[in-house]
Design a protein around this motif. Structure first.
Motif, PDB file in Angstrom:
ATOM      1  N   THR A 224       0.828  -1.206   0.000  1.00  0.00           N
ATOM      2  CA  THR A 224       0.000   0.000   0.000  1.00  0.00           C
ATOM      3  C   THR A 224       0.862   1.255   0.000  1.00  0.00           C
ATOM      4  O   THR A 224       0.525   2.252  -0.659  1.00  0.00           O
ATOM      5  N   ALA A 225       1.983   1.216   0.727  1.00  0.00           N
ATOM      6  CA  ALA A 225       2.902   2.360   0.720  1.00  0.00           C
ATOM      7  C   ALA A 225       3.456   2.597  -0.679  1.00  0.00           C
ATOM      8  O   ALA A 225       3.609   3.747  -1.119  1.00  0.00           O
ATOM      9  N   SER A 226       3.755   1.530  -1.406  1.00  0.00           N
ATOM     10  CA  SER A 226       4.239   1.652  -2.787  1.00  0.00           C
ATOM     11  C   SER A 226       3.175   2.288  -3.664  1.00  0.00           C
ATOM     12  O   SER A 226       3.461   3.180  -4.476  1.00  0.00           O
ATOM     13  N   ALA A 227       1.932   1.839  -3.515  1.00  0.00           N
ATOM     14  CA  ALA A 227       0.838   2.396  -4.320  1.00  0.00           C
ATOM     15  C   ALA A 227       0.684   3.888  -4.074  1.00  0.00           C
ATOM     16  O   ALA A 227       0.535   4.682  -5.023  1.00  0.00           O
ATOM     17  N   LEU A 228       0.726   4.307  -2.827  1.00  0.00           N
ATOM     18  CA  LEU A 228       0.607   5.733  -2.502  1.00  0.00           C
ATOM     19  C   LEU A 228       1.763   6.540  -3.084  1.00  0.00           C
ATOM     20  O   LEU A 228       1.577   7.672  -3.549  1.00  0.00           O
ATOM     21  N   THR A 229       2.953   5.958  -3.063  1.00  0.00           N
ATOM     22  CA  THR A 229       4.122   6.638  -3.626  1.00  0.00           C
ATOM     23  C   THR A 229       3.959   6.836  -5.123  1.00  0.00           C
ATOM     24  O   THR A 229       4.247   7.920  -5.664  1.00  0.00           O
ATOM     25  N   TRP A 230       3.478   5.802  -5.814  1.00  0.00           N
ATOM     26  CA  TRP A 230       3.248   5.924  -7.261  1.00  0.00           C
ATOM     27  C   TRP A 230       2.162   6.951  -7.570  1.00  0.00           C
ATOM     28  O   TRP A 230       2.246   7.683  -8.573  1.00  0.00           O
ATOM     29  N   ILE A 231       1.133   7.019  -6.737  1.00  0.00           N
ATOM     30  CA  ILE A 231       0.063   7.995  -6.964  1.00  0.00           C
ATOM     31  C   ILE A 231       0.618   9.410  -6.932  1.00  0.00           C
ATOM     32  O   ILE A 231       0.298  10.246  -7.788  1.00  0.00           O
ATOM     33  N   VAL A 232       1.470   9.699  -5.948  1.00  0.00           N
ATOM     34  CA  VAL A 232       2.094  11.027  -5.864  1.00  0.00           C
ATOM     35  C   VAL A 232       2.880  11.319  -7.136  1.00  0.00           C
ATOM     36  O   VAL A 232       2.805  12.423  -7.701  1.00  0.00           O
ATOM     37  N   LYS A 233       3.620  10.346  -7.616  1.00  0.00           N
ATOM     38  CA  LYS A 233       4.440  10.529  -8.820  1.00  0.00           C
ATOM     39  C   LYS A 233       3.575  10.776 -10.058  1.00  0.00           C
ATOM     40  O   LYS A 233       3.799  11.723 -10.819  1.00  0.00           O
ATOM     41  N   TYR A 234       2.558   9.928 -10.250  1.00  0.00           N
ATOM     42  CA  TYR A 234       1.734  10.058 -11.454  1.00  0.00           C
ATOM     43  C   TYR A 234       0.908  11.335 -11.457  1.00  0.00           C
ATOM     44  O   TYR A 234       0.699  11.954 -12.515  1.00  0.00           O
ATOM     45  N   LEU A 235       0.418  11.755 -10.301  1.00  0.00           N
ATOM     46  CA  LEU A 235      -0.332  13.008 -10.246  1.00  0.00           C
ATOM     47  C   LEU A 235       0.574  14.192 -10.539  1.00  0.00           C
ATOM     48  O   LEU A 235       0.171  15.152 -11.202  1.00  0.00           O
ATOM     49  N   ASP A 236       1.820  14.144 -10.056  1.00  0.00           N
ATOM     50  CA  ASP A 236       2.768  15.219 -10.337  1.00  0.00           C
ATOM     51  C   ASP A 236       3.077  15.296 -11.833  1.00  0.00           C
ATOM     52  O   ASP A 236       3.229  16.394 -12.386  1.00  0.00           O
ATOM     53  N   GLU A 237       3.140  14.155 -12.478  1.00  0.00           N
ATOM     54  CA  GLU A 237       3.490  14.103 -13.907  1.00  0.00           C
ATOM     55  C   GLU A 237       2.300  14.369 -14.817  1.00  0.00           C
ATOM     56  O   GLU A 237       2.477  14.567 -16.025  1.00  0.00           O
ATOM     57  N   ASN A 238       1.084  14.381 -14.255  1.00  0.00           N
ATOM     58  CA  ASN A 238      -0.126  14.575 -15.066  1.00  0.00           C
ATOM     59  C   ASN A 238      -0.987  15.679 -14.445  1.00  0.00           C
ATOM     60  O   ASN A 238      -1.987  15.403 -13.766  1.00  0.00           O
ATOM     61  N   PRO A 239      -0.602  16.947 -14.683  1.00  0.00           N
ATOM     62  CA  PRO A 239      -1.289  18.081 -14.046  1.00  0.00           C
ATOM     63  C   PRO A 239      -2.790  18.134 -14.322  1.00  0.00           C
ATOM     64  O   PRO A 239      -3.560  18.532 -13.445  1.00  0.00           O
ATOM     65  N   SER A 240      -3.212  17.728 -15.511  1.00  0.00           N
ATOM     66  CA  SER A 240      -4.646  17.779 -15.830  1.00  0.00           C
ATOM     67  C   SER A 240      -5.430  16.782 -14.983  1.00  0.00           C
ATOM     68  O   SER A 240      -6.553  17.073 -14.538  1.00  0.00           O
ATOM     69  N   VAL A 241      -4.843  15.612 -14.735  1.00  0.00           N
ATOM     70  CA  VAL A 241      -5.494  14.624 -13.868  1.00  0.00           C
ATOM     71  C   VAL A 241      -5.520  15.137 -12.440  1.00  0.00           C
ATOM     72  O   VAL A 241      -6.535  15.027 -11.743  1.00  0.00           O
ATOM     73  N   LEU A 242      -4.415  15.720 -11.997  1.00  0.00           N
ATOM     74  CA  LEU A 242      -4.343  16.283 -10.648  1.00  0.00           C
ATOM     75  C   LEU A 242      -5.406  17.349 -10.454  1.00  0.00           C
ATOM     76  O   LEU A 242      -6.103  17.379  -9.424  1.00  0.00           O
ATOM     77  N   GLN A 243      -5.561  18.215 -11.441  1.00  0.00           N
ATOM     78  CA  GLN A 243      -6.564  19.276 -11.359  1.00  0.00           C
ATOM     79  C   GLN A 243      -7.975  18.695 -11.280  1.00  0.00           C
ATOM     80  O   GLN A 243      -8.791  19.107 -10.449  1.00  0.00           O
ATOM     81  N   ALA A 244      -8.256  17.708 -12.122  1.00  0.00           N
ATOM     82  CA  ALA A 244      -9.597  17.115 -12.161  1.00  0.00           C
ATOM     83  C   ALA A 244      -9.940  16.395 -10.864  1.00  0.00           C
ATOM     84  O   ALA A 244     -11.055  16.522 -10.343  1.00  0.00           O
ATOM     85  N   VAL A 245      -8.990  15.638 -10.331  1.00  0.00           N
ATOM     86  CA  VAL A 245      -9.265  14.887  -9.104  1.00  0.00           C
ATOM     87  C   VAL A 245      -9.351  15.830  -7.903  1.00  0.00           C
ATOM     88  O   VAL A 245     -10.134  15.603  -6.977  1.00  0.00           O
ATOM     89  N   THR A 246      -8.599  16.939  -7.933  1.00  0.00           N
ATOM     90  CA  THR A 246      -8.714  17.951  -6.878  1.00  0.00           C
ATOM     91  C   THR A 246     -10.086  18.598  -6.914  1.00  0.00           C
ATOM     92  O   THR A 246     -10.717  18.813  -5.866  1.00  0.00           O
ATOM     93  N   GLU A 247     -10.579  18.901  -8.101  1.00  0.00           N
ATOM     94  CA  GLU A 247     -11.911  19.503  -8.241  1.00  0.00           C
ATOM     95  C   GLU A 247     -12.998  18.550  -7.740  1.00  0.00           C
ATOM     96  O   GLU A 247     -13.984  18.990  -7.142  1.00  0.00           O
ATOM     97  N   GLU A 248     -12.817  17.249  -7.991  1.00  0.00           N
ATOM     98  CA  GLU A 248     -13.796  16.281  -7.480  1.00  0.00           C
ATOM     99  C   GLU A 248     -13.839  16.314  -5.962  1.00  0.00           C
ATOM    100  O   GLU A 248     -14.927  16.314  -5.359  1.00  0.00           O
ATOM    101  N   GLN A 249     -12.662  16.359  -5.340  1.00  0.00           N
ATOM    102  CA  GLN A 249     -12.606  16.396  -3.880  1.00  0.00           C
ATOM    103  C   GLN A 249     -13.229  17.691  -3.347  1.00  0.00           C
ATOM    104  O   GLN A 249     -13.975  17.669  -2.351  1.00  0.00           O
ATOM    105  N   GLU A 250     -12.936  18.799  -4.005  1.00  0.00           N
ATOM    106  CA  GLU A 250     -13.471  20.090  -3.556  1.00  0.00           C
ATOM    107  C   GLU A 250     -14.994  20.129  -3.680  1.00  0.00           C
ATOM    108  O   GLU A 250     -15.680  20.685  -2.824  1.00  0.00           O
TER     109      GLU A 250
END
Length: 413
Positions: A224-250
């Motif tokens: 699970t720690a590995s999965a969370l680490t990869w999530i941080v990496k992929y969101l950093d590398e994909n700003p549009s996905v990061l923006q969309a998922v942040t908007e969903e949370q908001e």
């Protein structure tokens, strides 16, 4: 290792034989073959691990068994990790996620190491409930010494990592014995994993219980720690996905405030996080943290014209299945939208498949969601950036970004 497997598949096809550590092995990379080994004919393929790993985690742990004993342990684990039980610990997981985020603010951190601390604390919560808090530091110290010897040579002589790990394992068992004794004295009903295994009708020895608690800590932490680490990496590398998922949370938080529900997220709220959930699925597919699993043939098997002799190892290659263009278009691309429709049968096996699939997958998804929610909800206050090049993969023993993904967290002006 990925290059080795990929080159073999390209040369010989989806089924081929090779040798690993002196053992004859059959590699399989087709969904149909993986389903046969893990589901439809699973009784012919038993789980297999090095003897040193069994000694270190405990020979009575669920991973090392099949048949009625395994079925019994799996039933007990599922009872503790069913959605109804996981719902009860959502507020406590929320507290751990908040506590973790506060400790990271404004500094340089190793993402994987920090995620390991978070997932370790969640594991203790799910296994021991509030009892784990009193023994957290002792359990952590012993387990950290145990894991240092996990990939060491199995030489049990004073001074070796393996010897130190085995001593740490003995100390872990002693701490668990104390908790078991305390619970028997209190005679309360507990809904956590230890409580499930200690049920009056289960007839498990203290050694069997301890082996399984230690095994679950191992299984619940690094993956699970590995999965969370990869999530941080992929969101950093994909700003549009990061923006969309942040908007969903908001949007979820905004709706809660409008209805006067406060800021604490509920189980129902997590079910509204459709994009966030797809990000988790896609992360698990692309990263393929569990690259393969080992099975051993218990009797001669015939499959699609191939004969697999008794005693040979069989390795379903999850990573290759997840990265095959036949199963996923542009498989190397991080694209959560691909999970808007269900994947083809037997092509998504991030939690394994069959009777040996991960019984704690609901808990794992919940703790990932809770931490993601905390990070994204505070993205207007704090941002992260990766430090140094991040193109490599290392195995420890699970796949994770190079050097554990060092990041710097900084407050937004």
């Amino acid at each position: 290792m990925d290059v080795f497997f990929a080159s073999k598949v390209k040369k010989f096809g989806s089924i081929f034989k090779t040798h690993i550590l002196g053992c004859p092995c059959v590699m399989i990379s087709s969904p149909a073959a993986a389903n046969l080994v893990l589901v439809t004919k699973s009784h012919l393929f038993k789980p297999t691990f090095p003897a040193s790993k069994e000694r270190m985690l405990g020979k009575q742990a669920i991973f090392f068994h099949d048949g009625p004993y395994h079925a019994k342990l799996r039933k007990l684990a599922l009872r503790a990790f069913m959605p109804e039980s996981v719902k009860n610990v959502v507020p406590d997981i929320e507290s751990l996620a908040t506590e973790s985020l506060k400790s990271w603010e404004g500094g340089l951190i190793n993402t994987f190491q920090e995620m390991k601390t978070y997932t370790f604390n969640v594991a203790l919560l799910s296994i021991f409930g509030k009892d784990g808090i009193h023994y957290r530091e002792d359990l952590k110290k012993c387990y950290y010494n145990l894991e240092k010897g996990y990939n060491s040579m199995p030489i049990n002589l004073p001074g070796t990592l393996f010897h130190k790990a085995m001593k740490a394992r003995q100390e872990l068992a002693k701490i668990i014995a104390k908790i078991i004794f305390f619970r028997r004295e209190m005679k309360h009903n507990y809904t956590d994993l230890l409580g499930s295994f200690m049920g009056d009708k289960e007839d498990l020895t203290d050694e069997q219980i301890a082996d399984n608690m230690i095994g679950v800590i191992f299984a619940a932490r690094d993956t699970t720690a590995s999965a969370l680490t990869w999530i941080v990496k992929y969101l950093d590398e994909n700003p549009s996905v990061l923006q969309a998922v942040t908007e969903e949370q908001e949007e979820i938080m905004r709706a809660k405030k409008e209805f006067g529900e406060g800021s604490d997220l509920s189980w129902a709220d997590t079910k509204k996080m459709r994009l966030t959930s797809r990000v988790i699925q896609e992360t698990l597919r692309v990263s393929s943290i569990l690259s393969f699993t080992f099975r051993e043939v218990v009797e001669d098997v015939e499959f699609e014209g191939y004969s697999i002799p008794k005693g040979w190892k069989v390795l379903p290659l999850f990573r290759h299945i997840h990265h095959s263009p036949e199963n996923y278009s542009e498989p190397e691309k991080f694209d959560p939208s691909r999970f808007e429709v269900s994947p083809k049968p037997n092509t998504f096996m991030s939690f394994g498949n069959g009777t040996h699939s991960c019984p704690g997958n609901e808990l794992a998804k919940m703790e990932i969601l809770r931490l993601m929610t905390n990070v994204l909800a505070n993205s207007h206050l704090c941002r992260w950036c990766m430090m140094g090049p991040q193109t490599g993969i290392q195995y420890a023993p699970f796949a994770l970004p190079q050097n554990g993904l060092p990041i710097r967290l900084s407050h937004m002006p």
